[in-house]
Design a protein around this motif. Structure first.
Motif, short mmCIF file in Angstrom:
data_model
loop_
_atom_site.label_atom_id
_atom_site.label_comp_id
_atom_site.label_asym_id
_atom_site.label_seq_id
_atom_site.Cartn_x
_atom_site.Cartn_y
_atom_site.Cartn_z
N PHE A 102 0.83 -1.21 0.00
CA PHE A 102 0.00 0.00 0.00
C PHE A 102 0.86 1.25 0.00
N CYS A 103 0.44 2.23 -0.76
CA CYS A 103 1.06 3.55 -0.72
C CYS A 103 -0.01 4.58 -1.02
N LEU A 104 0.29 5.83 -0.75
CA LEU A 104 -0.66 6.89 -1.04
C LEU A 104 -0.90 6.97 -2.54
N VAL A 105 -2.12 7.39 -2.90
CA VAL A 105 -2.46 7.66 -4.29
C VAL A 105 -2.24 9.13 -4.61
N THR A 106 -2.39 9.96 -3.60
CA THR A 106 -2.13 11.40 -3.75
C THR A 106 -0.70 11.69 -3.30
N PRO A 107 -0.04 12.68 -3.90
CA PRO A 107 1.36 12.95 -3.57
C PRO A 107 1.55 13.44 -2.14
N ASN A 108 2.76 13.26 -1.66
CA ASN A 108 3.07 13.56 -0.26
C ASN A 108 2.80 15.00 0.13
N TRP A 109 2.92 15.94 -0.81
CA TRP A 109 2.71 17.34 -0.45
C TRP A 109 1.28 17.61 0.02
N GLN A 110 0.36 16.69 -0.30
CA GLN A 110 -1.02 16.87 0.15
C GLN A 110 -1.23 16.45 1.60
N CYS A 111 -0.20 15.95 2.25
CA CYS A 111 -0.30 15.56 3.67
C CYS A 111 -0.16 16.82 4.51
N LYS A 112 -1.28 17.28 5.06
CA LYS A 112 -1.30 18.56 5.77
C LYS A 112 -2.07 18.44 7.08
N LEU A 113 -1.60 17.59 7.97
CA LEU A 113 -2.20 17.52 9.29
C LEU A 113 -1.92 18.83 10.03
N PRO A 114 -2.65 19.13 11.10
CA PRO A 114 -2.55 20.46 11.73
C PRO A 114 -1.13 20.86 12.10
N ASP A 115 -0.67 21.97 11.50
CA ASP A 115 0.68 22.50 11.75
C ASP A 115 1.75 21.44 11.56
N ASP A 166 10.70 14.14 -0.53
CA ASP A 166 10.06 13.65 -1.75
C ASP A 166 8.60 14.11 -1.80
N PRO A 167 8.37 15.43 -1.91
CA PRO A 167 6.99 15.94 -1.86
C PRO A 167 6.11 15.45 -3.00
N THR A 168 6.69 15.10 -4.14
CA THR A 168 5.89 14.61 -5.26
C THR A 168 5.81 13.09 -5.30
N GLY A 169 6.39 12.43 -4.30
CA GLY A 169 6.32 10.98 -4.22
C GLY A 169 5.09 10.52 -3.47
N PHE A 170 5.06 9.23 -3.17
CA PHE A 170 3.88 8.63 -2.55
C PHE A 170 4.33 7.73 -1.40
N MET A 171 4.07 8.15 -0.18
CA MET A 171 4.54 7.41 0.98
C MET A 171 4.01 5.99 1.02
N ASP A 220 4.72 6.52 10.25
CA ASP A 220 5.71 7.42 10.85
C ASP A 220 5.23 8.87 10.81
N TYR A 221 4.58 9.24 9.71
CA TYR A 221 4.09 10.61 9.57
C TYR A 221 3.00 10.92 10.59
N VAL A 222 2.00 10.06 10.72
CA VAL A 222 0.90 10.35 11.65
C VAL A 222 1.37 10.26 13.09
N GLU A 223 2.29 9.35 13.38
CA GLU A 223 2.82 9.27 14.74
C GLU A 223 3.68 10.50 15.05
N GLY A 224 4.40 10.99 14.05
CA GLY A 224 5.17 12.22 14.24
C GLY A 224 4.27 13.39 14.57
N PHE A 225 3.12 13.45 13.92
CA PHE A 225 2.15 14.49 14.24
C PHE A 225 1.69 14.38 15.68
N CYS A 226 1.38 13.18 16.14
CA CYS A 226 0.90 13.00 17.52
C CYS A 226 1.95 13.39 18.55
N ALA A 227 3.20 13.27 18.18
CA ALA A 227 4.27 13.62 19.12
C ALA A 227 4.37 15.13 19.35
N THR A 228 3.64 15.93 18.55
CA THR A 228 3.71 17.39 18.70
C THR A 228 2.77 17.92 19.79
#
Length: 424
Positions: A59-72, A79-84, A91-99
């Protein structure tokens, strides 16, 4: 009335209860923390369970990484034009929770939400809460859909739902019939195809999208021309828009579009929509070519939108060759004997339904869908987040969930202020 695990006197009161700890629920918690509003997030599994446990290996994102815009917390990788990939998303969502320090309770299943007097009772398998506001962020993927006639299929033929699929080795030896051509269906078909498995596809009416067009990812063009800012209220038929299947394409191996005609040209056997099953007999509607044509129509419509934008803005962009149908069915099979065809498994990829059985508040329509305006219900104190087209196309995705969560929390803060003023 159900028997509560805790006596009413022992209930815990908070201003807001958030049900669900996916990206929507945790985004709401972030803004509630910022606003100083006491709350609790109740999650029946662990936070981000769906990302961690309900996705297949490739599984990977269908939309590019730059569209990942969780709060702040926008995507900050290289790789903003890639697909995580799946683990990178976690890792991205857990990194958000750590804020921030979310008041999260994991392993808590909500069994009832009901308005009693001026407050909501929130019953769980771990005790009773009460709240002035309830945010429902439990998502719409609770109940995997299989048609009623699936129960009449020969039990010797395995039936797997997309939610349970992880890798090609999960599928029994023999031929697998994938049913459904939304994003999951076409990607799982491709996963099996790449693995060299004997796979066939029952094609539904899902639309498709270009991936790379006139020098840019199609989603980049759509963002530039304002498509993602269009609200559900601006759609000509909002109910129809809410029910639409997502356009299919892939982020795999750097991203590519999926033209099912090319797979058919290379040997993939395809049928129309599944109409019925009985024993080893599977029947299909004679709509294969119509469904392929409908997918191409949406594909060409997106290309035309981009062409019009380029012309209007006078953008220097490379030309693309005209679209060609590289394959079309000469005939359409409407009935097969699965046993004779060597079909040993069915992979159902026809979607999900939400489960709101625990929500005893008058906020759902006759189809069981929430009645709201950008997540705010007429039933005072109830809110929804994380649903597709809650407000815009991005509402159910990383792109728009933060804006919706901020909007809902702002409404809660305003109502809390009015209530304090009124009681004072």
């Amino acid at each position: 009335m159900p028997v509560h695990p805790l006596k009413p006197a022992a209930r815990t009161h908070v201003t807001t209860v958030v049900v669900g700890a996916g990206q929507a629920g945790m985004s709401a918690s972030y803004y509630l923390c910022q606003a100083g509003i006491d709350h609790v997030v109740l999650e029946r599994h662990a936070r981000f369970h769906a990302w961690k446990a309900d996705r297949w290996d490739s599984f990977c994102l269908v939309t590019p990484n730059w569209q990942c815009k969780l709060p702040d917390y926008p995507y900050r990788g290289d790789d903003p034009t890639g697909f995580m990939l799946k683990d990178q998303i976690v890792d991205y969502v857990e990194g958000f929770c750590a804020t921030f320090d979310a008041p999260l309770r994991e392993g808590v299943t909500v069994t009832r939400v009901e308005k009693v007097g001026e407050r909501f009772e929130v019953d769980t398998d771990r005790g009773l809460w009460s709240a002035d506001h309830v945010i429902v962020a439990s998502g719409g993927y609770d109940r995997p859909i299989t048609p009623p006639f699936a129960g009449r299929l020969d039990p010797a033929i395995a039936q797997i739902h997309s939610k349970a699929y992880r890798r090609p080795s999960d599928i029994p030896d023999g031929t697998c019939l994938v049913v459904g051509t939304g994003q999951s269906g076409v990607q799982m078909m491709e996963d099996l195809w790449i693995a060299g498995r004997d796979v066939r596809l029952a094609v539904g009416p899902a639309p498709r999208s270009p991936r790379w067009y006139r020098g840019r990812d199609a989603t980049d063009w759509l963002h530039a021309l304002g498509y993602y800012a269009i609200t559900i209220d601006q759609q000509p038929d909002p109910k129809s828009t809410e029910a639409k299947t997502n356009h299919y394409m892939s982020g795999r191996d750097g991203g590519h579009e999926i033209d099912l005609r090319r797979f058919a040209r290379d040997g993939l056997r395809m049928y129309g929509s599944v109409a019925d099953m009985e024993g080893t007999t599977i029947r299909f509607l004679p709509d294969l070519e119509a469904n392929l044509d409908a997918a191409d129509k949406s594909y060409l419509g997106i290309r035309q939108m981009i062409d019009d934008y380029i012309a209007k803005e006078g953008i220097d962009a490379p030309e693309e060759p005209p679209f060609e149908k590289v394959w079309r069915p000469e005939t359409e099979e409407i009935e097969i004997d699965a046993a004779a065809e060597g079909i040993t498994s069915i992979l159902w990829c026809i979607g999900f339904r939400p489960n709101y059985d625990w929500l005893r508040v008058d906020c759902l329509d006759d189809r069981g869908r929430p009645i709201h305006r950008r997540g705010i219900c007429a039933a005072e104190g109830v809110y929804f987040l994380g649903l597709g087209w809650l407000h815009t196309w991005g509402s159910g995705r990383f792109l728009g969930v933060a804006e919706d969560a901020e909007h809902v929390v702002r409404a809660i803060a305003e109502r809390a202020t009015i209530r304090r003023v009124g009681s004072g």
